[in-house]
Design a protein around this motif. Structure first.
Motif, mmCIF file in Angstrom:
data_model
loop_
_atom_site.group_PDB
_atom_site.id
_atom_site.type_symbol
_atom_site.label_atom_id
_atom_site.label_comp_id
_atom_site.label_asym_id
_atom_site.label_seq_id
_atom_site.Cartn_x
_atom_site.Cartn_y
_atom_site.Cartn_z
ATOM 1 N N LEU A 1 4.889 20.122 -43.769
ATOM 2 C CA LEU A 1 6.102 19.751 -43.165
ATOM 3 C C LEU A 1 6.537 18.270 -43.828
ATOM 4 O O LEU A 1 7.855 18.086 -44.299
ATOM 5 N N LEU B 1 3.357 13.890 -36.993
ATOM 6 C CA LEU B 1 3.282 15.208 -36.577
ATOM 7 C C LEU B 1 1.866 15.700 -35.757
ATOM 8 O O LEU B 1 1.958 16.302 -34.804
ATOM 9 N N GLY C 1 5.467 18.175 -31.227
ATOM 10 C CA GLY C 1 6.768 18.554 -30.982
ATOM 11 C C GLY C 1 7.760 17.844 -31.979
ATOM 12 O O GLY C 1 8.829 18.159 -32.137
ATOM 13 N N THR C 2 7.186 16.662 -32.610
ATOM 14 C CA THR C 2 7.977 16.068 -33.583
ATOM 15 C C THR C 2 8.538 17.029 -34.756
ATOM 16 O O THR C 2 9.403 16.755 -35.418
ATOM 17 N N ALA C 3 7.600 18.316 -34.738
ATOM 18 C CA ALA C 3 8.157 19.408 -35.902
ATOM 19 C C ALA C 3 9.405 19.886 -35.826
ATOM 20 O O ALA C 3 10.045 20.319 -36.696
ATOM 21 N N LEU C 4 9.968 19.797 -34.528
ATOM 22 C CA LEU C 4 11.217 20.218 -34.348
ATOM 23 C C LEU C 4 12.318 19.459 -35.062
ATOM 24 O O LEU C 4 13.493 19.857 -35.484
ATOM 25 N N ALA C 5 12.051 18.257 -35.481
ATOM 26 C CA ALA C 5 12.959 17.361 -36.134
ATOM 27 C C ALA C 5 12.694 17.542 -37.624
ATOM 28 O O ALA C 5 13.687 16.796 -38.265
#
Length: 517
Positions: free
Chosen positions: A355, A507, A512-516
């Motif tokens: 990511l 990450l 949850g930072t992966a959603l950004a």
């Protein structure tokens, strides 16, 4: 009619030059079919099985197990005529009944009534034979000619001057002498036949620490160079051995027999069977071992040296609280779509790297020295460093960024299992674009990884440990790990490397930072 085909060792990777035969899977006289495995070969990248391109009967295995063969050299001969091949012993030339040489072979008929006499014309049909040892009257006749015999053995490795035949003028080779040495001419019959230093003359009078060769002017013991080196390493005097090989050649087994302890004497650390590992040579003090560098280990060493002295390495470190990721790992491992696959911390590190690379595509690059260009790759072929019995290998997952989490977990499991079994295909170890090395499985916190050649970044993932950590303003026990990122400073500068490492850390700290991203 016999139709012989030779299978040559192919280049099973990219630019490989040699391979070692680990084992033969067929024997002379066996019938093989197309794509049947013939042998297992270890290259600089992996151990692979070579399938047969022909169907027929095996007539000759050209190399023994353990031999390193150059790419392109014939390794096996197969009769593809379909007839049964009878493997018969080689007839004795002394009996006078020599077999008729087949057309096209050396010494056989050729087109136009000629005889094939060119070296290398056709397949090999004879074996190299050692000339017989000169003894008796022949040796006495040779003694009349002025000649210098080489040293007789490899007793202790101490340099010794060659023995001179009787009534032979003394000569000395041209040597680089020290300033305090005096060079004297050696004359015979009024002519100068050589030069000698006083140091050499003193050496002839000094006693030697090894046993002299039996008999003055005795021939040199017959042994192949690897056996001579093996005997020298073990301190065995070849002149004291009787060869058991053809023509009295001293073999490795003869040297081993000379070093084996007798039943009446206790075993010493130097000669006891348990003190030697397979493929290692014990020399010098007890316990010292020498292991040949070849195959995967040789390739890894060359690649690491080339990388370390080609790409300017920079390494940055980051300590991360991964408590949330470890809790997420426990929840995901119970989901049905991930049943049967290992949900390891490495899986989440790999996902975070993929990511972050999507956000910073420049890290997924390589340096083209010939074109003086930076090549930014369109997909991430993620390499995972794996320790195997043959050394470190780095297979990679092709286009890993396109895989879902379950697919990535399955690919990681298959990659590591295949690597540990030594069955990684050469194609899986080429084309990597970035690498992760998991040193945490060994209980190591961090390190300074060296770039895989052709790549610009490598991430070392350390052990996850429970440590005191400031969490929400209070000291709490949290699960913490350390990341170390090495990058090629020609491509990745300090800012880009720092941003990429910070994104990987973010990450892992909060999945949850992966959603950004």
């Amino acid at each position: 009619m016999t139709s012989l085909r030779q299978f040559r060792l192919p280049d099973v990777g990219e630019g490989l030059t040699e391979g070692e035969i680990l084992q033969w899977l067929v024997a002379v006289g066996d019938t093989v079919v197309v794509n049947q495995p013939l042998c297992e070969v270890e290259t600089a990248k992996a151990a692979v099985e070579l399938p047969s391109p022909f169907a027929g009967t095996v007539t000759e295995l050209l190399y023994e197990v353990g031999t390193t063969v150059d790419v392109g050299s014939p390794i096996i001969t197969i009769d593809t005529s379909g007839g049964k091949v009878d493997v018969a012993p080689v007839p004795d030339p002394a009996a006078g009944d020599e077999p008729e040489v087949e057309a096209g072979l050396i010494g056989g008929p050729a087109p136009g009534g000629r005889t094939s006499v060119l070296v290398g014309y056709g397949p090999r049909n004879t074996e190299a034979k050692r000339r017989p040892r000169v003894t008796g009257s022949a040796a006495a006749a040779r003694a009349t000619a002025p000649q210098v015999l080489p040293g007789a053995d490899y007793g202790t490795g101490v340099a010794e001057k060659p023995a001179l035949l009787p009534d032979q003028p003394q000569r000395a080779p041209l040597l680089a002498t020290a300033p305090d040495m005096t060079v004297k001419p050696v004359r015979h019959g009024g002519l100068e036949v050589g030069r000698q230093t006083e140091a050499n003359a003193r050496d002839e009078l000094a006693p030697t620490s090894r046993r002299a060769a039996p008999g003055r002017g005795a021939p040199r013991p017959l042994a192949k160079p690897p056996v001579r080196k093996y005997a020298k390493d073990l301190g065995v005097d070849l002149a004291t051995l009787t060869g058991s090989g053809p023509g009295g050649v001293i073999t490795r087994e003869d040297v081993d027999a000379a070093t084996a302890p007798s039943s009446s004497s206790p075993s010493s650390p130097l000669t006891s069977p348990g003190s030697r590992q397979e493929g290692a040579v014990v020399r010098g003090t007890a316990g010292e071992q020498r292991i040949p560098v070849k195959g995967v280990r040789k390739h890894t060493a060359a690649a690491m040296v080339a990388s370390a002295f080609t790409a300017p390495h920079v390494t940055e470190f980051l300590t991360v609280d991964v408590t949330r990721t470890m809790k997420l790992r426990t929840r995901l491992a119970a989901r049905p779509e991930l049943a049967g696959v290992k949900v390891s911390p490495l899986l989440f590190v790999a996902r975070a790297v993929l990511l972050a690379a999507r956000r910073h595509p420049m890290v997924n690059s390589s340096w083209d020295e010939a074109a003086q260009e930076i090549v930014v790759h369109g997909q991430v072929n993620l390499g995972i460093a794996a320790a195997t019995p043959r050394g470190l290998v780095v297979p990679n997952i092709k286009d890993a960024g396109s895989l879902p989490l379950a697919g990535l977990a399955g690919a990681l499991a298959d990659l590591t299992a295949t690597a540990r079994a030594g069955r990684t295909a050469p194609a899986d170890m080429t084309g990597g674009t970035m690498t992760i090395t998991n040193v945490g499985v060994f209980g190591v916190d961090t390190g300074t990884p060296i770039l895989n050649p052709g790549e610009s970044v490598i991430l070392a993932f350390g052990a996850v440990r429970e440590m005191p950590w400031v969490h929400r303003g209070k000291i709490a026990v949290r699960q913490v790990t350390q990341l170390a990122l090495s990058f090629d400073h020609r491509i990745v500068d300090g800012e880009l490397g720092s941003r990429f490492l910070a994104d990987v850390g973010a990450l892992l700290h909060d999945p949850g930072t992966a959603l950004a991203f």
